[in-house]
Design a protein around this motif. Structure first.
Motif, mmCIF file in Angstrom:
data_model
loop_
_atom_site.group_PDB
_atom_site.id
_atom_site.type_symbol
_atom_site.label_atom_id
_atom_site.label_comp_id
_atom_site.label_asym_id
_atom_site.label_seq_id
_atom_site.Cartn_x
_atom_site.Cartn_y
_atom_site.Cartn_z
ATOM 1 N N SER A 275 0.803 -1.220 0.000
ATOM 2 C CA SER A 275 0.000 0.000 0.000
ATOM 3 C C SER A 275 0.837 1.271 0.000
ATOM 4 O O SER A 275 0.343 2.340 0.356
ATOM 5 C CB SER A 275 -0.931 -0.012 1.214
ATOM 6 O OG SER A 275 -1.759 -1.138 1.168
ATOM 7 N N ARG A 276 2.065 1.184 -0.404
ATOM 8 C CA ARG A 276 2.944 2.355 -0.405
ATOM 9 C C ARG A 276 2.325 3.554 -1.131
ATOM 10 O O ARG A 276 2.386 4.673 -0.629
ATOM 11 C CB ARG A 276 4.296 1.996 -1.009
ATOM 12 C CG ARG A 276 5.303 3.121 -0.918
ATOM 13 C CD ARG A 276 6.708 2.655 -1.342
ATOM 14 N NE ARG A 276 7.637 3.749 -1.210
ATOM 15 C CZ ARG A 276 8.004 4.531 -2.224
ATOM 16 N NH1 ARG A 276 7.539 4.302 -3.435
ATOM 17 N NH2 ARG A 276 8.849 5.519 -2.032
ATOM 18 N N THR B 92 6.226 3.535 9.325
ATOM 19 C CA THR B 92 5.734 3.211 7.979
ATOM 20 C C THR B 92 5.837 4.418 7.045
ATOM 21 O O THR B 92 6.184 4.267 5.876
ATOM 22 C CB THR B 92 4.285 2.691 8.008
ATOM 23 O OG1 THR B 92 3.429 3.691 8.534
ATOM 24 C CG2 THR B 92 4.162 1.425 8.819
ATOM 25 N N LEU B 93 5.555 5.605 7.563
ATOM 26 C CA LEU B 93 5.657 6.804 6.727
ATOM 27 C C LEU B 93 7.111 7.097 6.352
ATOM 28 O O LEU B 93 7.395 7.518 5.229
ATOM 29 C CB LEU B 93 5.033 8.003 7.433
ATOM 30 C CG LEU B 93 3.509 7.944 7.596
ATOM 31 C CD1 LEU B 93 3.018 9.131 8.411
ATOM 32 C CD2 LEU B 93 2.810 7.880 6.256
ATOM 33 N N ILE B 94 8.008 6.878 7.284
ATOM 34 C CA ILE B 94 9.431 7.076 6.995
ATOM 35 C C ILE B 94 9.870 6.137 5.876
ATOM 36 O O ILE B 94 10.556 6.529 4.937
ATOM 37 C CB ILE B 94 10.283 6.886 8.266
ATOM 38 C CG1 ILE B 94 10.078 8.068 9.209
ATOM 39 C CG2 ILE B 94 11.758 6.714 7.927
ATOM 40 C CD1 ILE B 94 10.664 7.848 10.599
ATOM 41 N N HIS B 95 9.432 4.891 5.958
ATOM 42 C CA HIS B 95 9.793 3.926 4.912
ATOM 43 C C HIS B 95 9.124 4.286 3.584
ATOM 44 O O HIS B 95 9.761 4.228 2.527
ATOM 45 C CB HIS B 95 9.400 2.505 5.326
ATOM 46 C CG HIS B 95 9.514 1.531 4.201
ATOM 47 N ND1 HIS B 95 10.710 1.189 3.628
ATOM 48 C CD2 HIS B 95 8.567 0.853 3.516
ATOM 49 C CE1 HIS B 95 10.505 0.334 2.645
ATOM 50 N NE2 HIS B 95 9.209 0.117 2.564
ATOM 51 N N ALA B 96 7.847 4.652 3.617
ATOM 52 C CA ALA B 96 7.110 4.955 2.388
ATOM 53 C C ALA B 96 7.758 6.089 1.600
ATOM 54 O O ALA B 96 7.720 6.099 0.373
ATOM 55 C CB ALA B 96 5.657 5.311 2.707
ATOM 56 N N THR B 97 8.376 7.031 2.298
ATOM 57 C CA THR B 97 9.019 8.165 1.629
ATOM 58 C C THR B 97 10.469 7.889 1.256
ATOM 59 O O THR B 97 11.149 8.765 0.720
ATOM 60 C CB THR B 97 8.980 9.415 2.522
ATOM 61 O OG1 THR B 97 9.667 9.146 3.739
ATOM 62 C CG2 THR B 97 7.560 9.852 2.791
ATOM 63 N N GLY C 248 13.857 5.667 5.269
ATOM 64 C CA GLY C 248 14.364 4.636 6.170
ATOM 65 C C GLY C 248 14.094 3.255 5.615
ATOM 66 O O GLY C 248 13.381 3.084 4.627
ATOM 67 N N GLN C 249 14.668 2.283 6.281
ATOM 68 C CA GLN C 249 14.513 0.901 5.853
ATOM 69 C C GLN C 249 13.101 0.399 6.141
ATOM 70 O O GLN C 249 12.422 0.884 7.044
ATOM 71 C CB GLN C 249 15.511 0.010 6.581
ATOM 72 C CG GLN C 249 16.948 0.302 6.251
ATOM 73 C CD GLN C 249 17.896 -0.611 7.004
ATOM 74 O OE1 GLN C 249 17.543 -1.203 8.011
ATOM 75 N NE2 GLN C 249 19.102 -0.729 6.496
ATOM 76 N N LYS C 250 12.728 -0.595 5.382
ATOM 77 C CA LYS C 250 11.443 -1.239 5.611
ATOM 78 C C LYS C 250 11.484 -1.919 6.974
ATOM 79 O O LYS C 250 12.434 -2.641 7.295
ATOM 80 C CB LYS C 250 11.202 -2.281 4.522
ATOM 81 C CG LYS C 250 9.950 -3.095 4.720
ATOM 82 C CD LYS C 250 9.836 -4.147 3.628
ATOM 83 C CE LYS C 250 8.724 -5.108 3.926
ATOM 84 N NZ LYS C 250 8.674 -6.181 2.926
#
Length: 158
Positions: A72-73, A134-139, A142-144
């Motif tokens: 859902s990214r 999750t927001l950090i990863h989506a942008t 950061g790592q998943k």
């Protein structure tokens, strides 16, 4: 916009000649999509508990959240864009909050079941932490997160 959505040129401006009504409609669609996804996660989590017990279900739910994040990214990126638009325009003021509530709902649901109904403040803190990750990863910042990391957050905070 039309090109990104793979629509004929002028489609969105025909239905939404002004930007604000368009953003409101997009955010309502996104909230509905997040609600539908949450309903699906709730059903699957309930089935996991019934089949495996609460401890195993916690780890499986963490895995389901991580998989959902990856799948859902685009929804998370749209949420960020709409939340930023809302922060810049008073006509969109409530959009950011609605999107955040909808996005955190599946996290909070699972946490309430896992925690044995801990205080809402603990649930909100944990859901906010996982949502932020999750927001950090989506942008791409950061790592998943791994299912083990999410499960560890569940255990530490709850």
């Amino acid at each position: 916009m039309d090109q990104f959505a793979d629509l004929p040129q002028g489609s969105s401006s025909y239905y939404f000649p002004k930007k604000i009504p368009f953003l409101i409609a997009v955010s309502a669609f996104l909230v509905d999509q997040l609600d539908q996804d949450c309903d699906g996660l709730q059903v699957s989590f309930s089935e996991l508990i019934a089949e495996h017990g609460l401890d195993v279900a916690r780890d499986l739910y963490a895995q389901a959240l991580v998989e959902y994040l990856e799948a859902s990214r685009p929804l998370f990126l749209a949420r960020i864009e709409l939340t930023l638009a809302a922060a810049r325009n008073d006509e969109l003021a409530d959009i950011g909050e609605k999107l955040t509530v909808a996005a955190r709902r599946p996290i909070a649901f699972g946490l309430k079941l896992i925690s044995g109904r801990k205080e809402d403040r603990q649930i909100e803190t944990c859901a906010g932490l996982i949502d932020g990750i999750t927001l950090i990863h989506a942008t791409g910042q950061g790592q998943k997160p791994t299912a083990q990391q999410v499960s560890a957050v569940f255990r530490l905070i709850l």
